[in-house]
Design a protein around this motif. Structure first.
Motif, short mmCIF file in Angstrom:
data_model
loop_
_atom_site.label_atom_id
_atom_site.label_comp_id
_atom_site.label_asym_id
_atom_site.label_seq_id
_atom_site.Cartn_x
_atom_site.Cartn_y
_atom_site.Cartn_z
N GLU A 1 2.69 -36.95 11.26
CA GLU A 1 2.47 -37.67 12.50
C GLU A 1 0.99 -38.00 12.73
N ARG A 2 0.10 -37.17 12.18
CA ARG A 2 -1.34 -37.32 12.46
C ARG A 2 -2.11 -37.99 11.33
N GLY A 3 -1.52 -38.07 10.16
CA GLY A 3 -2.16 -38.77 9.07
C GLY A 3 -3.51 -38.17 8.71
N ASP A 4 -4.51 -39.01 8.61
CA ASP A 4 -5.85 -38.56 8.20
C ASP A 4 -6.51 -37.65 9.24
N ALA A 5 -5.99 -37.63 10.45
CA ALA A 5 -6.58 -36.79 11.49
C ALA A 5 -6.13 -35.33 11.39
N PHE A 6 -5.19 -35.05 10.49
CA PHE A 6 -4.67 -33.69 10.36
C PHE A 6 -5.72 -32.73 9.82
N THR A 7 -5.81 -31.55 10.42
CA THR A 7 -6.58 -30.45 9.85
C THR A 7 -5.78 -29.16 10.02
N LEU A 8 -5.96 -28.24 9.08
CA LEU A 8 -5.29 -26.96 9.18
C LEU A 8 -5.69 -26.22 10.46
N ARG A 9 -6.96 -26.31 10.79
CA ARG A 9 -7.45 -25.60 11.97
C ARG A 9 -6.74 -26.09 13.23
N ASP A 10 -6.55 -27.42 13.33
CA ASP A 10 -5.85 -27.97 14.49
C ASP A 10 -4.38 -27.52 14.51
N PHE A 11 -3.74 -27.56 13.34
CA PHE A 11 -2.34 -27.16 13.31
C PHE A 11 -2.18 -25.70 13.71
N HIS A 12 -3.02 -24.84 13.16
CA HIS A 12 -2.90 -23.41 13.48
C HIS A 12 -3.19 -23.15 14.96
N ARG A 13 -4.16 -23.86 15.52
CA ARG A 13 -4.46 -23.71 16.94
C ARG A 13 -3.24 -24.13 17.78
N GLU A 14 -2.65 -25.26 17.42
CA GLU A 14 -1.50 -25.77 18.16
C GLU A 14 -0.28 -24.86 18.01
N ALA A 15 0.06 -24.53 16.77
CA ALA A 15 1.29 -23.78 16.51
C ALA A 15 1.22 -22.37 17.06
N LEU A 16 0.13 -21.66 16.79
CA LEU A 16 0.01 -20.31 17.31
C LEU A 16 -0.21 -20.31 18.82
N GLY A 17 -0.74 -21.41 19.35
CA GLY A 17 -0.94 -21.50 20.78
C GLY A 17 0.34 -21.46 21.58
N PHE A 18 1.46 -21.86 20.98
CA PHE A 18 2.74 -21.78 21.67
C PHE A 18 3.22 -20.34 21.81
N GLY A 19 2.69 -19.44 20.99
CA GLY A 19 3.10 -18.05 21.06
C GLY A 19 4.38 -17.78 20.30
N PRO A 20 4.75 -16.50 20.17
CA PRO A 20 5.96 -16.14 19.44
C PRO A 20 7.21 -16.75 20.05
N MET A 21 8.07 -17.25 19.21
CA MET A 21 9.36 -17.80 19.65
C MET A 21 10.20 -18.06 18.42
N GLY A 22 11.46 -18.37 18.63
CA GLY A 22 12.31 -18.76 17.53
C GLY A 22 11.76 -19.98 16.82
N LEU A 23 12.01 -20.06 15.52
CA LEU A 23 11.44 -21.16 14.74
C LEU A 23 12.11 -22.50 15.08
N GLY A 24 13.31 -22.46 15.64
CA GLY A 24 13.94 -23.71 16.09
C GLY A 24 13.20 -24.32 17.26
N PRO A 25 13.05 -23.60 18.37
CA PRO A 25 12.30 -24.17 19.50
C PRO A 25 10.84 -24.44 19.17
N LEU A 26 10.23 -23.65 18.29
CA LEU A 26 8.83 -23.91 17.93
C LEU A 26 8.69 -25.28 17.29
N ARG A 27 9.58 -25.60 16.38
CA ARG A 27 9.51 -26.92 15.74
C ARG A 27 9.71 -28.03 16.77
N ARG A 28 10.67 -27.85 17.68
CA ARG A 28 10.91 -28.90 18.69
C ARG A 28 9.68 -29.11 19.56
N LEU A 29 9.03 -28.04 19.95
CA LEU A 29 7.84 -28.18 20.79
C LEU A 29 6.69 -28.81 20.03
#
Length: 571
Positions: A539-567
């Motif tokens: 979705e982000r193309g050239d703007a993607f960075t691992l640091r951004d993904f980890h900040r976003e994904a871990l920022g949602f906190g622990p949850m089931g992997l189904g709802p995490l993907r949807r969010l």
């Protein structure tokens, strides 16, 4: 929209957020019976040990039904969307685990309720201060907790006979025998009495501690007798839970529904691919003959560059490697809170021979701990095959994920401290092993071979767990000629392909049989993490960075992997 929410401190949040108010009520009810919940609320007068008796388990089941009803009564867009998704998924799955009989019949060789009692004392010390009073009080609570466990196992058996569960009400004979042998050894070794007593602890506290340890040992012996003499005659001899129940248990472990047949095929593809990769790595490392991977491993085990002698040397290497890894990932792949450096590395003689992580409790009274167990009398280790364990249990694995979630004050205390999902946590930790290679933390081909062998181990977990529990046959493949699963076939795959020691391979297979679906949490969990990352990156193309993904994904906190993907992908 980012998963990390910059709200004010948690205090008055429930006045303005209906989902938080529901979660507050849920945690407050848990806190009467569960120490972690009390600590999550900042209370220092919670129960000494978790209530594991049948009355509370039934009450909690009803509490979860009321919590779901309260969530259903809210308008669709009301309240904290992330907390709502996480809480709903977990409460639904925990009720599903109860309905299968898994919650109440749990007897296994790794994480049954009596294991959790023991783990709550891991690293505890009798000190010269007032803390020793509470430690002794907790130790005196062990017999009552073990009695509750026995009551629950009896209740589960009766409910199973009455047809309440979709599965059985009693664990299989294999699991009962395994746990009985473990508990018997704990009592014989005086495990609770062997906790460290610091110099300066007064004589009265020492005497109280010794008496409490003897009471705990007596309770352990009583549990052993109950398991062998009372429960075992009622236990089924068949290990597998069947295809229908297995799908439910896998969904609960992962926090996501999966296509089990597709996952079985994926496991076999990965097992063959990784075996080929290990063979290619082995030859330049000196591997020869009919089994070049084992040949190379034997060479590396004796190579002084990778060999550690003595507990002190193992502890020093483990501590150094963890902190070097923290330095390497901080500010590059992650934005790390300072608390990530608060980790204790322990080397413990044990028959298990595994590495595991125990997180800091919600009150922060103890640090997170990476525990490396080594067989008694064999204080030596080869680092080339353990680097991935360090990344899995430490950084960027369990310790990093736990500290980042615990430090995220935008999350509700339930999510920060109490939302435990195998697929999220173990999937992240296995993802972290591979991420470590992406980040250049695997330093040579010897360590890379160790990484690949660890992945082979997790691929065997997929196919063995599914095959043993569903009864599905073994498809045509390049690795084994067997057509039907037995525990011995699974052990042989671990020993021959992942180079797991025979005693550990036996423990592993018994573990799969006692915890249906949990074995998928590692490699299948990592697959779901990778799939979400790939979709987010696309979705982000050239703007993607691992640091951004980890900040976003871990920022949602622990949850089931189904709802995490949807969010993650909702935008």
């Amino acid at each position: 929209m980012t998963g990390r929410r910059e709200h004010d401190q948690v205090g008055d949040r429930s006045d303005r957020d209906q989902v938080w108010a529901i979660a507050d009520g849920y945690v407050a009810a848990l806190a009467v019976h569960e120490p972690d919940a009390a600590q999550a609320l900042g209370r220092d007068n919670g129960p000494l040990l978790a209530d594991i008796g049948p009355a509370w388990l039934l009450e909690r089941y009803a509490l979860q039904r009321r919590t779901l009803a309260d969530l259903d009564a809210l308008p669709p867009a009301a309240g904290d969307e992330t907390l709502r998704a996480a809480l709903r998924e977990r409460v639904e799955r925990e009720r599903l685990l109860f309905d299968t009989g898994f919650t109440t019949r749990l007897v296994a060789g790794l994480a049954s309720p009596v294991h959790l009692i023991r783990y709550s004392f891991e690293g505890a010390q009798l000190t010269p201060d007032a803390a020793s009073v509470r430690l002794v009080a907790r130790l005196r609570a062990v017999p009552r907790a073990i009695g509750q466990y026995i009551d629950t196992l009896r209740w589960s058996r009766a409910q199973g006979l009455a047809g309440r569960f979709s599965g059985t009400g009693v664990a299989p004979v294999r699991q009962i025998d395994t746990l009985a042998a473990q508990v018997e050894a704990w009592a014989a070794d005086d495990w609770f009495g062997s906790l460290t007593v610091l110099e300066g602890a007064d004589a009265a506290h020492r005497a109280d501690f010794r008496a409490a340890a003897e009471e705990a040992n007596t309770a352990l012996r009583g549990l052993t007798e109950f398991l062998r003499e009372d429960l075992r005659p009622s236990a089924p001899t068949a290990d597998g839970v069947g295809e229908a129940v297995y799908g439910d248990l896998a969904a609960a472990m992962l926090g996501a529904r999966i296509d089990v047949a597709d996952t079985y095929a994926f496991g076999w593809r990965e097992l063959e691919r990784l075996t080929d990769e290990a063979t290619l790595l082995a030859s330049p490392l000196g591997g020869t003959g009919a089994d070049p991977v084992r040949s190379a491993a034997d060479i590396l085990d004796s190579d002084p560059r990778y060999r550690l002698e003595g507990i002190d040397a193992i502890r020093e290497w483990l501590t150094l490697r963890v902190h070097e890894t923290i330095d390497a990932v901080s500010g590059t792949a992650f934005d790390l809170p300072p608390a990530v450096r608060d980790v204790e590395c322990i080397v413990s003689p044990s028959s298990a021979g595994v590495v595991y992580y125990t997180p800091s409790p919600p009150d922060g009274s103890e640090p997170g701990r990476i525990v490396w167990t080594i067989p008694s009398g064999v204080p030596a280790a080869a680092t080339w095959q353990e680097v991935s364990s360090v990344h899995h249990e430490g950084v960027p694995g369990h310790h990093l994920e736990h500290v980042m979630n615990a430090s995220n004050l935008g999350l509700h205390p339930w999510q920060r401290h109490l939302c435990h999902i195998h697929g999220y946590a173990e999937g992240w930790a296995h993802y972290a092993e591979q991420l470590a290679d992406e980040l250049g933390l695997i330093r040579d081909d010897a360590e890379r071979l160790g990484l690949v062998l660890g992945q082979i181990w997790r691929a065997v977990r997929i196919v063995a767990d599914i095959g043993l529990h569903t009864g599905w046959g073994i498809p045509s493949n390049t690795l084994i000629d067997d057509v039907e699963w037995t525990p011995e076939v699974a052990r042989r795959l671990l020993v021959e392909r992942a180079l797991v020691e025979p005693a550990l391979a036996r423990f592993e297979v018994d573990r799969y049989l006692g915890w249906p679906g949990q074995a998928l949490a590692f490699k299948v969990g990592a697959r779901l993490w990778h799939d979400a990352r790939d979709a987010w990156a696309a979705e982000r193309g050239d703007a993607f960075t691992l640091r951004d993904f980890h900040r976003e994904a871990l920022g949602f906190g622990p949850m089931g992997l189904g709802p995490l993907r949807r969010l993650l992908l909702r935008d």
